[in-house]
Each structure stands twice: as C-alpha cells, then as structure tokens.
Design a protein around this motif. Structure first.
Motif, PDB file in Angstrom:
ATOM      1  N   LEU A   5       0.837  -1.183   0.000  1.00 49.29           N
ATOM      2  CA  LEU A   5       0.000   0.000   0.000  1.00 49.29           C
ATOM      3  C   LEU A   5       0.877   1.240   0.000  1.00 49.29           C
ATOM      4  CD1 LEU A   5      -2.831   1.317   0.369  1.00 49.29           C
ATOM      5  CD2 LEU A   5      -2.413   1.171   2.835  1.00 49.29           C
ATOM      6  N   ASN A   6       0.636   2.144  -0.903  1.00 49.78           N
ATOM      7  CA  ASN A   6       1.336   3.425  -0.904  1.00 49.78           C
ATOM      8  C   ASN A   6       0.654   4.293   0.148  1.00 49.78           C
ATOM      9  OD1 ASN A   6       2.251   6.024  -1.300  1.00 49.78           O
ATOM     10  ND2 ASN A   6       2.364   5.810  -3.512  1.00 49.78           N
ATOM     11  N   LEU A   7       1.275   4.401   1.322  1.00 49.26           N
ATOM     12  CA  LEU A   7       0.688   5.139   2.435  1.00 49.26           C
ATOM     13  C   LEU A   7       0.356   6.577   2.064  1.00 49.26           C
ATOM     14  CD1 LEU A   7       3.099   3.988   5.295  1.00 49.26           C
ATOM     15  CD2 LEU A   7       0.849   3.075   4.748  1.00 49.26           C
ATOM     16  N   LYS A  46      16.722 -12.933  -1.994  1.00 43.44           N
ATOM     17  CA  LYS A  46      16.717 -11.841  -2.966  1.00 43.44           C
ATOM     18  C   LYS A  46      15.357 -11.136  -2.985  1.00 43.44           C
ATOM     19  CE  LYS A  46      17.805 -10.789  -7.763  1.00 43.44           C
ATOM     20  NZ  LYS A  46      18.190 -11.323  -9.066  1.00 43.44           N
ATOM     21  N   GLN A  47      14.286 -11.915  -2.969  1.00 38.12           N
ATOM     22  CA  GLN A  47      12.938 -11.341  -2.957  1.00 38.12           C
ATOM     23  C   GLN A  47      12.664 -10.619  -1.633  1.00 38.12           C
ATOM     24  OE1 GLN A  47      10.840 -11.210  -5.511  1.00 38.12           O
ATOM     25  NE2 GLN A  47       9.316 -10.095  -4.323  1.00 38.12           N
ATOM     26  N   ALA A  48      13.127 -11.198  -0.522  1.00 39.90           N
ATOM     27  CA  ALA A  48      12.930 -10.575   0.788  1.00 39.90           C
ATOM     28  C   ALA A  48      13.651  -9.227   0.853  1.00 39.90           C
ATOM     29  CB  ALA A  48      13.415 -11.493   1.899  1.00 39.90           C
ATOM     30  N   LYS A  49      14.849  -9.166   0.287  1.00 40.26           N
ATOM     31  CA  LYS A  49      15.622  -7.918   0.260  1.00 40.26           C
ATOM     32  C   LYS A  49      14.870  -6.847  -0.542  1.00 40.26           C
ATOM     33  CE  LYS A  49      19.840  -6.281   1.161  1.00 40.26           C
ATOM     34  NZ  LYS A  49      20.119  -5.832   2.498  1.00 40.26           N
ATOM     35  N   LEU A  50      14.305  -7.239  -1.680  1.00 39.04           N
ATOM     36  CA  LEU A  50      13.533  -6.301  -2.488  1.00 39.04           C
ATOM     37  C   LEU A  50      12.303  -5.818  -1.719  1.00 39.04           C
ATOM     38  CD1 LEU A  50      12.989  -4.798  -5.126  1.00 39.04           C
ATOM     39  CD2 LEU A  50      11.832  -6.859  -5.956  1.00 39.04           C
ATOM     40  N   GLU A  51      11.607  -6.732  -1.035  1.00 39.82           N
ATOM     41  CA  GLU A  51      10.436  -6.351  -0.248  1.00 39.82           C
ATOM     42  C   GLU A  51      10.814  -5.349   0.845  1.00 39.82           C
ATOM     43  OE1 GLU A  51       8.295  -9.710   1.250  1.00 39.82           O
ATOM     44  OE2 GLU A  51       7.883 -10.492  -0.758  1.00 39.82           O
ATOM     45  N   GLU A  52      11.936  -5.589   1.512  1.00 47.79           N
ATOM     46  CA  GLU A  52      12.401  -4.670   2.557  1.00 47.79           C
ATOM     47  C   GLU A  52      12.660  -3.290   1.974  1.00 47.79           C
ATOM     48  OE1 GLU A  52      13.442  -4.995   6.055  1.00 47.79           O
ATOM     49  OE2 GLU A  52      12.141  -6.744   5.979  1.00 47.79           O
ATOM     50  N   SER A  53      13.313  -3.228   0.821  1.00 49.10           N
ATOM     51  CA  SER A  53      13.656  -1.926   0.246  1.00 49.10           C
ATOM     52  C   SER A  53      12.418  -1.193  -0.277  1.00 49.10           C
ATOM     53  CB  SER A  53      14.730  -2.065  -0.832  1.00 49.10           C
ATOM     54  OG  SER A  53      14.279  -2.841  -1.907  1.00 49.10           O
ATOM     55  N   VAL A  54      11.426  -1.932  -0.774  1.00 48.34           N
ATOM     56  CA  VAL A  54      10.179  -1.295  -1.208  1.00 48.34           C
ATOM     57  C   VAL A  54       9.444  -0.724   0.008  1.00 48.34           C
ATOM     58  CG1 VAL A  54       7.878  -1.718  -2.176  1.00 48.34           C
ATOM     59  CG2 VAL A  54       9.893  -2.667  -3.306  1.00 48.34           C
ATOM     60  N   ALA A  55       9.354  -1.511   1.075  1.00 45.65           N
ATOM     61  CA  ALA A  55       8.696  -1.039   2.300  1.00 45.65           C
ATOM     62  C   ALA A  55       9.410   0.199   2.852  1.00 45.65           C
ATOM     63  CB  ALA A  55       8.656  -2.148   3.343  1.00 45.65           C
ATOM     64  N   THR A  56      10.731   0.185   2.843  1.00 48.95           N
ATOM     65  CA  THR A  56      11.517   1.326   3.309  1.00 48.95           C
ATOM     66  C   THR A  56      11.230   2.558   2.453  1.00 48.95           C
ATOM     67  OG1 THR A  56      13.256  -0.105   4.175  1.00 48.95           O
ATOM     68  CG2 THR A  56      13.869   2.178   3.726  1.00 48.95           C
ATOM     69  N   TYR A  91      14.785   2.242  -9.440  1.00 44.62           N
ATOM     70  CA  TYR A  91      13.609   1.564  -9.955  1.00 44.62           C
ATOM     71  C   TYR A  91      13.920   0.104 -10.207  1.00 44.62           C
ATOM     72  CZ  TYR A  91      10.378   5.376 -10.657  1.00 44.62           C
ATOM     73  OH  TYR A  91       9.484   6.381 -10.467  1.00 44.62           O
ATOM     74  N   ASP A  92      12.950  -0.724  -9.934  1.00 47.91           N
ATOM     75  CA  ASP A  92      13.014  -2.139 -10.274  1.00 47.91           C
ATOM     76  C   ASP A  92      11.642  -2.472 -10.837  1.00 47.91           C
ATOM     77  OD1 ASP A  92      12.898  -4.907 -10.373  1.00 47.91           O
ATOM     78  OD2 ASP A  92      14.278  -5.130  -8.705  1.00 47.91           O
ATOM     79  N   ASP A  93      11.505  -2.441 -12.150  1.00 46.32           N
ATOM     80  CA  ASP A  93      10.216  -2.631 -12.804  1.00 46.32           C
ATOM     81  C   ASP A  93       9.181  -1.637 -12.281  1.00 46.32           C
ATOM     82  OD1 ASP A  93      10.745  -6.171 -12.779  1.00 46.32           O
ATOM     83  OD2 ASP A  93      11.222  -4.736 -14.339  1.00 46.32           O
ATOM     84  N   GLY A  94       9.589  -0.397 -12.051  1.00 48.37           N
ATOM     85  CA  GLY A  94       8.655   0.629 -11.617  1.00 48.37           C
ATOM     86  C   GLY A  94       8.457   0.707 -10.119  1.00 48.37           C
ATOM     87  N   ILE A  95       9.145  -0.105  -9.337  1.00 48.89           N
ATOM     88  CA  ILE A  95       8.991  -0.079  -7.879  1.00 48.89           C
ATOM     89  C   ILE A  95      10.078   0.795  -7.288  1.00 48.89           C
ATOM     90  CG2 ILE A  95       9.000  -1.463  -5.774  1.00 48.89           C
ATOM     91  CD1 ILE A  95       8.101  -3.825  -7.495  1.00 48.89           C
ATOM     92  N   TRP A  96       9.685   1.741  -6.455  1.00 54.94           N
ATOM     93  CA  TRP A  96      10.630   2.646  -5.809  1.00 54.94           C
ATOM     94  C   TRP A  96      11.235   1.959  -4.604  1.00 54.94           C
ATOM     95  CZ3 TRP A  96       9.128   6.305  -1.545  1.00 54.94           C
ATOM     96  CH2 TRP A  96      10.185   7.168  -1.227  1.00 54.94           C
TER      97      TRP A  96
END
Length: 193
Positions: A5-7, A46-56, A91-96
């Motif tokens: 969710l984009n807060l 690798k996926q967990a790291k991406l999830e962490e960086s997106v949440a951050t 960016y990673d496929d449009g994800i900040w």
C-alpha cells in the motif's frame, strides 16, 4: 505476488474525501526485520531484500510528505506513471526502493537537534506517527503512555509485551545494560512524559 500500500497516496485520497485517519508506522531494527521476513514471510533472500527496500521507500515517502512536509520538493521527482517516487532509491520494474530509513530511532537518543525526527520520542505530524518497536519493547508502559498522549487517547490499558527481537539479540546481560542506558537517556530528555 506481493502488494504494498502506498501510504502517502492512500492518506491523501482519504484526506481529500474528508475522512480523518491516523497512520501509525512501526519501524524495526533492519537486521531483525529482515531475519523475521525470511523466517515467516518470504524464504527467498533476494525477494525478501527487495520487499524490505520497497517497504523502506514507502515509509520514507510518507515521512518526507507528512512529517518533513517536503511534498512539493519531491513531487517533481515523481514518476508520471504512478504515485511511487524515484528519489535516492532505484527503480526495479517501476517499484521505488530505498535501503535506509530516514528515521533512526537510536540516533534520536544522542542528538540535540530541533529536527522532528531527532527531537521527539515519538515523531508525529499531520496524523502520521512513527513508533520504534525496539523502544516500545524497552520502555513498555512508559512508551505506551507517551503514544496515548501523542494520539490524544485517554486510557489506562497496558498491553502484554512479547519481544519478537529477543531471539535475534545478544546475551541478557548485554540487553539489560543497553535497556538501562536508553531508559535513562530518554527519562532525562525534554520530550519524555
């Protein structure tokens, strides 16, 4: 697939429709958060790291917009295709994504700054509140009282605490020393109850 969710855009939409809401953003030690994510949510590093960086990145965007009120300054950097921004991240496929949170709750203990992120035990502005999981676990009832005060809640309720970080931390003696040090610093700060 995982969705985040984009807060910022979520809160702005509800604000524009006259709905009052409070966002309480809980932040946690980066290493413990990652270990917990690997154990319980995503077993692929690798996926967990991406999830962490997106949440951050999403949390930092909310901090910039609502606590630091830098919305106009960062709006120019917005991707025209959506609500997520490219600032110090990539960016990673449009994800900040971003690697480090703007708010370091541990830094607050040693800094004498007027910056909202370093001068308050529980930074809050525009109905957005930052809560440190580690400080909550260390200060327990005192922290909850301060959180109630920040939110304008009158209550004597005290939750039962179970520290999810204990399994990732050092010895009990190390932790007790650290807890006492933080407690005394906060107790003597101007922003503590």
């Amino acid at each position: 697939e995982r969705y985040f969710l984009n807060l910022t855009s979520h809160k702005q939409w509800y604000d524009s429709h006259g709905t009052e809401q409070y966002y309480i953003i809980m932040v946690r030690n980066k290493e413990y958060s990652f270990q917990s994510r690997l154990k319980a949510h995503c077993r692929f590093p690798k996926q967990a790291k991406l999830e962490e960086s997106v949440a951050t990145g999403i949390i930092n965007h909310a901090i910039r917009t609502f606590l630091l009120e830098q919305a106009s300054g960062i709006a120019a950097a917005a991707d025209t295709g959506g609500n997520l921004l490219k600032l110090n991240g990539q960016y990673d496929d449009g994800i900040w994504t971003e690697q480090d949170l703007l708010w370091d709750a541990e830094q607050q203990e040693t800094t004498n700054s007027s910056d909202i992120l370093t001068s308050s035990l529980i930074p809050s502005k525009n109905n957005v509140v930052l809560v440190s999981y580690e400080k909550l676990m260390r200060l327990k009832d005192d922290y909850v009282k301060q959180l109630y005060k920040t939110l304008g809640i009158e209550s004597d309720h005290r939750p039962i605490f179970k520290d999810g970080n204990a399994k990732y931390e050092g010895t009990t003696a190390d932790r007790q020393w650290h807890d006492r040090t933080i407690y005394h610093r906060l107790r003597n700060s101007r922003n503590f109850l």
